[in-house]
Scaffold this motif. Sequence first.
Motif, mmCIF file in Angstrom:
data_model
loop_
_atom_site.group_PDB
_atom_site.id
_atom_site.type_symbol
_atom_site.label_atom_id
_atom_site.label_comp_id
_atom_site.label_asym_id
_atom_site.label_seq_id
_atom_site.Cartn_x
_atom_site.Cartn_y
_atom_site.Cartn_z
ATOM 1 N N ALA A 227 -52.217 -0.415 51.084
ATOM 2 C CA ALA A 227 -53.554 0.104 51.421
ATOM 3 C C ALA A 227 -54.633 -0.807 50.828
ATOM 4 C CB ALA A 227 -53.707 1.527 50.905
ATOM 5 N N LEU A 228 -54.346 -1.341 49.625
ATOM 6 C CA LEU A 228 -55.311 -2.264 49.009
ATOM 7 C C LEU A 228 -55.460 -3.544 49.842
ATOM 8 C CD1 LEU A 228 -54.799 -2.350 45.127
ATOM 9 C CD2 LEU A 228 -56.854 -1.747 46.395
ATOM 10 N N HIS A 229 -54.306 -4.036 50.349
ATOM 11 C CA HIS A 229 -54.376 -5.235 51.214
ATOM 12 C C HIS A 229 -55.238 -4.939 52.439
ATOM 13 C CE1 HIS A 229 -51.761 -7.811 49.016
ATOM 14 N NE2 HIS A 229 -50.714 -7.011 49.106
ATOM 15 N N ARG A 230 -54.985 -3.744 53.047
ATOM 16 C CA ARG A 230 -55.772 -3.381 54.237
ATOM 17 C C ARG A 230 -57.250 -3.273 53.875
ATOM 18 N NH1 ARG A 230 -51.693 0.129 55.488
ATOM 19 N NH2 ARG A 230 -52.894 1.917 54.761
ATOM 20 N N PHE A 231 -57.507 -2.756 52.670
ATOM 21 C CA PHE A 231 -58.900 -2.616 52.226
ATOM 22 C C PHE A 231 -59.556 -4.001 52.170
ATOM 23 C CE2 PHE A 231 -62.017 -2.821 48.820
ATOM 24 C CZ PHE A 231 -62.880 -1.810 49.186
ATOM 25 N N HIS A 232 -58.816 -4.985 51.639
ATOM 26 C CA HIS A 232 -59.390 -6.334 51.553
ATOM 27 C C HIS A 232 -59.646 -6.894 52.949
ATOM 28 C CE1 HIS A 232 -59.328 -6.648 47.260
ATOM 29 N NE2 HIS A 232 -58.034 -6.381 47.207
ATOM 30 N N ARG A 233 -58.733 -6.600 53.888
ATOM 31 C CA ARG A 233 -58.898 -7.128 55.257
ATOM 32 C C ARG A 233 -60.033 -6.438 55.997
ATOM 33 N NH1 ARG A 233 -53.387 -6.674 55.784
ATOM 34 N NH2 ARG A 233 -53.612 -4.897 57.191
ATOM 35 N N ALA B 249 -49.947 8.246 50.635
ATOM 36 C CA ALA B 249 -50.092 7.422 49.431
ATOM 37 C C ALA B 249 -51.282 6.476 49.552
ATOM 38 C CB ALA B 249 -48.810 6.639 49.181
ATOM 39 N N SER B 250 -51.631 6.083 50.778
ATOM 40 C CA SER B 250 -52.772 5.169 50.929
ATOM 41 C C SER B 250 -54.077 5.856 50.521
ATOM 42 C CB SER B 250 -52.873 4.671 52.370
ATOM 43 O OG SER B 250 -53.111 5.756 53.226
ATOM 44 N N LEU B 251 -54.048 7.200 50.400
ATOM 45 C CA LEU B 251 -55.266 7.931 50.029
ATOM 46 C C LEU B 251 -55.244 8.357 48.556
ATOM 47 C CD1 LEU B 251 -55.724 10.139 53.232
ATOM 48 C CD2 LEU B 251 -56.686 7.901 52.730
ATOM 49 N N LEU B 252 -54.469 7.598 47.763
ATOM 50 C CA LEU B 252 -54.326 7.910 46.335
ATOM 51 C C LEU B 252 -55.683 8.029 45.640
ATOM 52 C CD1 LEU B 252 -51.857 8.296 44.547
ATOM 53 C CD2 LEU B 252 -51.851 5.846 44.086
ATOM 54 N N ALA B 253 -56.646 7.209 46.067
ATOM 55 C CA ALA B 253 -57.959 7.244 45.418
ATOM 56 C C ALA B 253 -58.892 8.250 46.093
ATOM 57 C CB ALA B 253 -58.586 5.850 45.449
ATOM 58 N N GLU B 254 -58.398 8.956 47.101
ATOM 59 C CA GLU B 254 -59.259 9.876 47.867
ATOM 60 C C GLU B 254 -58.901 11.335 47.583
ATOM 61 O OE1 GLU B 254 -61.615 8.897 50.210
ATOM 62 O OE2 GLU B 254 -62.117 10.945 50.830
ATOM 63 N N LEU B 255 -57.585 11.619 47.646
ATOM 64 C CA LEU B 255 -57.150 13.011 47.542
ATOM 65 C C LEU B 255 -57.151 13.444 46.074
ATOM 66 C CD1 LEU B 255 -54.191 12.788 50.070
ATOM 67 C CD2 LEU B 255 -56.336 14.020 50.397
ATOM 68 N N PRO B 256 -57.355 14.750 45.816
ATOM 69 C CA PRO B 256 -57.302 15.197 44.424
ATOM 70 C C PRO B 256 -55.903 14.980 43.857
ATOM 71 C CG PRO B 256 -57.475 17.056 45.961
ATOM 72 C CD PRO B 256 -57.620 15.816 46.774
#
Length: 375
Positions: A297-303, A248-255
Motif C-alpha cells: 500500500a505504501l508503494h501504491r501511495f508513492h505511485r 491491511a492497506s487501510l492500517l493507517a485509516e481504520l481504528p
Amino acid sequence: MTRAAGHSGRLDAAAVGRALESGHARTLDFEGLQYVRFVDDSRDASRGTVVVGDRVIPTYPHIGRIFALERGVQSHFEGPLQAEEKIDGYNVRIAQVDGTPLAWTRGGYVCPFTTDRLPELADLEPLFREHPDLVVCAEVAGPENPYLHGQVPQVEQDVALFVFDLMRCGPSGFVPVEQRDGLLQQFGIPRSQRLGRFEPGDIEGLRRVVLDLDARGSEGMVLKPLGEGRRVKYVTPQVNLADIVEDASLLAELPGEFFSSRIVRLAIGLQELGLEERSHEMAQRLGTALLEDFEQALHRFHRRGAVSQLFRIRMRSPARAAALFEHLKRASSRVNVREVERWWDGQHYRITLEKIFQQSTGWLRTVLEGVSVVD
Ligand code: ATP
C-alpha cells in the motif's frame, strides 16, 4: 410476528413532524419520491428508520455476537434454533412504493446501486403483489459492489441477493422463521442457506457446521429462535483473518480495534474448535498481511499520491450511477470518490470507481514529509 429490537412502531405523523423539527429526521428525495430518514437513535425511532407517505420501514435490528460457541448458545437459547449462513455483503431493506421495489441501506438512504440492479437480482413483484406491506431484508454480496472490497465464496462475479428475513411496514418485528421460509419458497426468492435445526445442547452438530463453513471460506452463521427471542451471530475463524488481509492497506485509516478485535476472535475460535494446529500458518498470513500488504500500500501511495481502493461495478442507468456517486460522497466526508473508467458491455455500464481515503492519505503524506508527531 415475532418481536425485534427497535421502536419504530409507535411512529405517527406528529412524531415524524417532531423529529423533522428537532433534526432527528430529514427529508430526502429519490427520483422525485420524498421520504423521511431518521438520522440517529431517538425516543421515537432508531437510526435508519424510513417513512414514506404513511408507511414506516423499520430498521433491521442489530444482532449480538457470541465469541464462545458452547457458552454463547447455551446462554441465549432455551428451545430449538435454526442456523443460517451469514453472508458477507451489505444489508438492504426492500419495500415496494407505488408498485416499484426500492432498496434502502442500513442508514436509511435509498441505495441507487441496489435499486438499479434489483430486477436482475430477484423477481420480488409476485411476492409484493400478494403481500404489499412486506419489508424484504437481504444481503447483497459479490466482488462487484460499490461498498465492500473482497471475494465471497457464494458469488464469483458481479453481485447476488440473499434474503434472510421478512418484516412488515409498521411495528418492528420479524415474520416467524417457518412462515418466512414458506413465503421465500413459494415465491422462489433467493435466500441465505439454511444449515439446519438444532437443540441448544447439540454443540457437536453446530461445531460441525462451523467447521464446514470455515472450510468453504464462509463468514459464519446466524442462529435464530423459531419464535420470539434474541438472535446471535458467530463467525468462522478464517473470516477474521480474511478481513484483516483484505483491509491491511487501510492500517493507517481504520481504528486499531478493527484489527485487534479480529485477532481476539480468531484466537478464541481456533482454540474452541480445536484448530490450533493451524495457528502457525495463520500467524504467518497475519504477519504478511500486516507488514507486507501494508508495504505494498505504501508503494501504491508513492505511485498514486493517495491511499485508495478500486471498485468495479455494473449498472444499467446512468442517472442512477450519478445518484450512486452522490450517495457515496454523502456517506463519508473522509472518503473521496472518483470515476476512473466506464464502458458499455451491451447490457451494463461497467464502471470503475476509486475511493481515496483522505485521513490516511493526509497522515502518510505528513509523516513521510518528515513532520514530527507526538505519540
Ligand atoms: P449491524 O449490527 O449494524 O448489522 P455489523 O457490521 O456489526 O452491523 P454484521 O457483523 O455484519 O453486522 O452482522 C449482522 C448483519 O449480518 C445483518 O445486519 C445482516 O446484514 C447480515 N446477515 C448476513 N446473513 C444474515 C442472515 N442469514 N441472517 C441475518 N443477518 C444476516
